[in-house]
Design an enzyme around this catalytic site. Structure first.
Site, PDB file in Angstrom:
ATOM      1  N   PRO A  36       0.805  -1.242   0.099  1.00  0.00           N
ATOM      2  CA  PRO A  36      -0.051  -0.037   0.049  1.00  0.00           C
ATOM      3  C   PRO A  36       0.803   1.387  -0.113  1.00  0.00           C
ATOM      4  O   PRO A  36       2.074   1.407   0.736  1.00  0.00           O
ATOM      5  CB  PRO A  36      -0.867  -0.059   1.316  1.00  0.00           C
ATOM      6  CG  PRO A  36      -0.147  -1.177   2.151  1.00  0.00           C
ATOM      7  CD  PRO A  36       0.540  -2.071   1.222  1.00  0.00           C
ATOM      8  N   ASN A  37       0.353   2.250  -0.705  1.00  0.00           N
ATOM      9  CA  ASN A  37       0.652   3.739  -0.860  1.00  0.00           C
ATOM     10  C   ASN A  37       1.798   3.708  -1.760  1.00  0.00           C
ATOM     11  O   ASN A  37       2.360   4.730  -2.009  1.00  0.00           O
ATOM     12  CB  ASN A  37       1.047   4.367   0.509  1.00  0.00           C
ATOM     13  CG  ASN A  37      -0.207   4.200   1.574  1.00  0.00           C
ATOM     14  OD1 ASN A  37      -1.274   4.827   0.891  1.00  0.00           O
ATOM     15  ND2 ASN A  37      -0.015   3.532   2.446  1.00  0.00           N
TER      16      ASN A  37
ATOM     17  N   ARG B 151       4.873  10.856  -2.557  1.00  0.00           N
ATOM     18  CA  ARG B 151       4.835  10.574  -0.989  1.00  0.00           C
ATOM     19  C   ARG B 151       6.190  10.629  -0.095  1.00  0.00           C
ATOM     20  O   ARG B 151       7.020  10.151  -0.505  1.00  0.00           O
ATOM     21  CB  ARG B 151       4.380   9.170  -1.059  1.00  0.00           C
ATOM     22  CG  ARG B 151       4.427   8.575   0.586  1.00  0.00           C
ATOM     23  CD  ARG B 151       4.392   7.075   0.438  1.00  0.00           C
ATOM     24  NE  ARG B 151       4.064   6.545   1.538  1.00  0.00           N
ATOM     25  CZ  ARG B 151       4.258   5.197   2.032  1.00  0.00           C
ATOM     26  NH1 ARG B 151       5.027   4.517   1.086  1.00  0.00           N
ATOM     27  NH2 ARG B 151       4.294   4.900   2.898  1.00  0.00           N
TER      28      ARG B 151
ATOM     29  N   TYR C 255      11.172   8.674   0.799  1.00  0.00           N
ATOM     30  CA  TYR C 255      11.279   7.497  -0.175  1.00  0.00           C
ATOM     31  C   TYR C 255      11.890   8.139  -1.507  1.00  0.00           C
ATOM     32  O   TYR C 255      11.903   7.082  -2.615  1.00  0.00           O
ATOM     33  CB  TYR C 255       9.933   7.089  -0.364  1.00  0.00           C
ATOM     34  CG  TYR C 255       9.067   6.597   0.931  1.00  0.00           C
ATOM     35  CD1 TYR C 255       9.673   5.428   1.331  1.00  0.00           C
ATOM     36  CD2 TYR C 255       7.952   7.287   1.541  1.00  0.00           C
ATOM     37  CE1 TYR C 255       9.057   4.866   2.491  1.00  0.00           C
ATOM     38  CE2 TYR C 255       7.621   6.677   2.702  1.00  0.00           C
ATOM     39  CZ  TYR C 255       8.102   5.552   3.070  1.00  0.00           C
ATOM     40  OH  TYR C 255       7.576   4.810   4.569  1.00  0.00           O
TER      41      TYR C 255
ATOM     42  N   ASN D 179       8.309  -5.583  -1.477  1.00  0.00           N
ATOM     43  CA  ASN D 179       8.055  -4.631  -0.472  1.00  0.00           C
ATOM     44  C   ASN D 179       6.628  -4.433   0.065  1.00  0.00           C
ATOM     45  O   ASN D 179       5.931  -3.829  -0.515  1.00  0.00           O
ATOM     46  CB  ASN D 179       8.436  -3.143  -1.110  1.00  0.00           C
ATOM     47  CG  ASN D 179       8.517  -1.917  -0.114  1.00  0.00           C
ATOM     48  OD1 ASN D 179       8.084  -2.153   1.116  1.00  0.00           O
ATOM     49  ND2 ASN D 179       9.062  -0.954  -0.607  1.00  0.00           N
TER      50      ASN D 179
ATOM     51  N   ALA E 206       3.565  -1.011   4.583  1.00  0.00           N
ATOM     52  CA  ALA E 206       2.760  -1.393   5.940  1.00  0.00           C
ATOM     53  C   ALA E 206       2.604  -2.452   6.314  1.00  0.00           C
ATOM     54  O   ALA E 206       2.501  -2.867   7.487  1.00  0.00           O
ATOM     55  CB  ALA E 206       1.766  -0.162   6.052  1.00  0.00           C
TER      56      ALA E 206
ATOM     57  N   GLU F  11      12.904  -9.413   0.914  1.00  0.00           N
ATOM     58  CA  GLU F  11      12.105  -8.394   1.283  1.00  0.00           C
ATOM     59  C   GLU F  11      12.970  -7.143   1.251  1.00  0.00           C
ATOM     60  O   GLU F  11      14.139  -7.094   1.672  1.00  0.00           O
ATOM     61  CB  GLU F  11      11.834  -8.436   3.032  1.00  0.00           C
ATOM     62  CG  GLU F  11      11.009  -7.442   3.484  1.00  0.00           C
ATOM     63  CD  GLU F  11      10.882  -8.042   5.151  1.00  0.00           C
ATOM     64  OE1 GLU F  11      11.549  -8.874   5.504  1.00  0.00           O
ATOM     65  OE2 GLU F  11      10.534  -6.884   5.687  1.00  0.00           O
TER      66      GLU F  11
ATOM     67  N   HIS G 160      12.796  -2.651   1.649  1.00  0.00           N
ATOM     68  CA  HIS G 160      12.273  -1.497   1.963  1.00  0.00           C
ATOM     69  C   HIS G 160      13.136  -0.298   1.726  1.00  0.00           C
ATOM     70  O   HIS G 160      14.536  -0.302   1.509  1.00  0.00           O
ATOM     71  CB  HIS G 160      12.367  -1.523   3.639  1.00  0.00           C
ATOM     72  CG  HIS G 160      11.424  -2.547   4.262  1.00  0.00           C
ATOM     73  ND1 HIS G 160      10.119  -2.653   4.138  1.00  0.00           N
ATOM     74  CD2 HIS G 160      11.624  -3.857   4.861  1.00  0.00           C
ATOM     75  CE1 HIS G 160       9.609  -3.625   4.607  1.00  0.00           C
ATOM     76  NE2 HIS G 160      10.481  -4.414   4.988  1.00  0.00           N
TER      77      HIS G 160
ATOM     78  N   ARG H 290      13.656   4.041  12.231  1.00  0.00           N
ATOM     79  CA  ARG H 290      12.386   4.818  12.153  1.00  0.00           C
ATOM     80  C   ARG H 290      11.513   4.644  13.265  1.00  0.00           C
ATOM     81  O   ARG H 290      12.218   3.869  14.164  1.00  0.00           O
ATOM     82  CB  ARG H 290      11.779   4.729  10.731  1.00  0.00           C
ATOM     83  CG  ARG H 290      12.322   5.221   9.580  1.00  0.00           C
ATOM     84  CD  ARG H 290      11.643   5.026   8.371  1.00  0.00           C
ATOM     85  NE  ARG H 290      10.437   5.939   8.203  1.00  0.00           N
ATOM     86  CZ  ARG H 290       9.443   5.683   7.204  1.00  0.00           C
ATOM     87  NH1 ARG H 290       9.714   4.804   6.713  1.00  0.00           N
ATOM     88  NH2 ARG H 290       8.328   6.360   7.326  1.00  0.00           N
TER      89      ARG H 290
END
Ligand code: DQA
Length: 149
Positions: A11-12, A19, A24, A75, A78, A99, A101, A108
């Protein structure tokens, strides 16, 4: 072994480039897809690149990958921190899972430090920006090459 690799985005990430660019970056997801396809061609990998804001769609793509793909770069965004369902789906997949990110999740908020997906991933890349996708593809290619050798 199939050299088809699914690159899955949660998502996003459709808003990549717009964003929170200080976190990012400025590249769009279409830019990332194009770079993945170009590197895939170099490495002899066929790339299927998908993004969804819906958890079930990501699960369905993992099920599809199960039948036809030799690797997954994911990725989960969330969903990384919330989704037992994505972990369960990945546990049905018998080939390399990396995986990715874009940001360094460990630098964070605390809630980003735990990943359900890491319980299945063969490797985790975080904080390398969008280059992480390319590193993930290189790793899948070398794992597939090792299996062939
Ligand atoms: C992310 C990190 C996640 O914590 C976040 O929810 C995202 C993107 C990353 O690529 O850095 O949406 O997966």
């Amino acid at each position: 072994m199939s050299r088809l690799v699914f690159v899955l985005n949660g998502p996003n990430l459709n808003l990549l480039g717009k964003r929170q660019p200080h976190i990012y970056g400025h590249e769009t997801l279409a830019d990332v897809a194009a770079k993945c396809r170009a590197l895939g061609a170099e490495l002899g990998l066929e790339i299927r690149f998908h993004q969804s804001n819906r958890e079930y769609e990501i699960i369905d793509w993992i099920h599809e990958a199960r039948e036809i793909a030799g690797g997954i770069v994911i990725n989960p965004a969330a969903f990384t921190h919330t989704s037992v369902a994505i972990l369960d789906a990945l546990n049905t997949f018998d080939h390399p899972v990396i995986e990715v990110h874009i940001s360094n999740v460990h630098k964070r908020e605390e809630f980003r430090h735990h990943s359900f997906v890491s319980g299945r991933a063969d490797g985790v890349i975080a904080g390398f920006g969008t280059q992480g996708y390319l590193l993930g593809l290189r790793r899948v290619a070398s794992l597939l090459d090792e299996k062939k050798a």
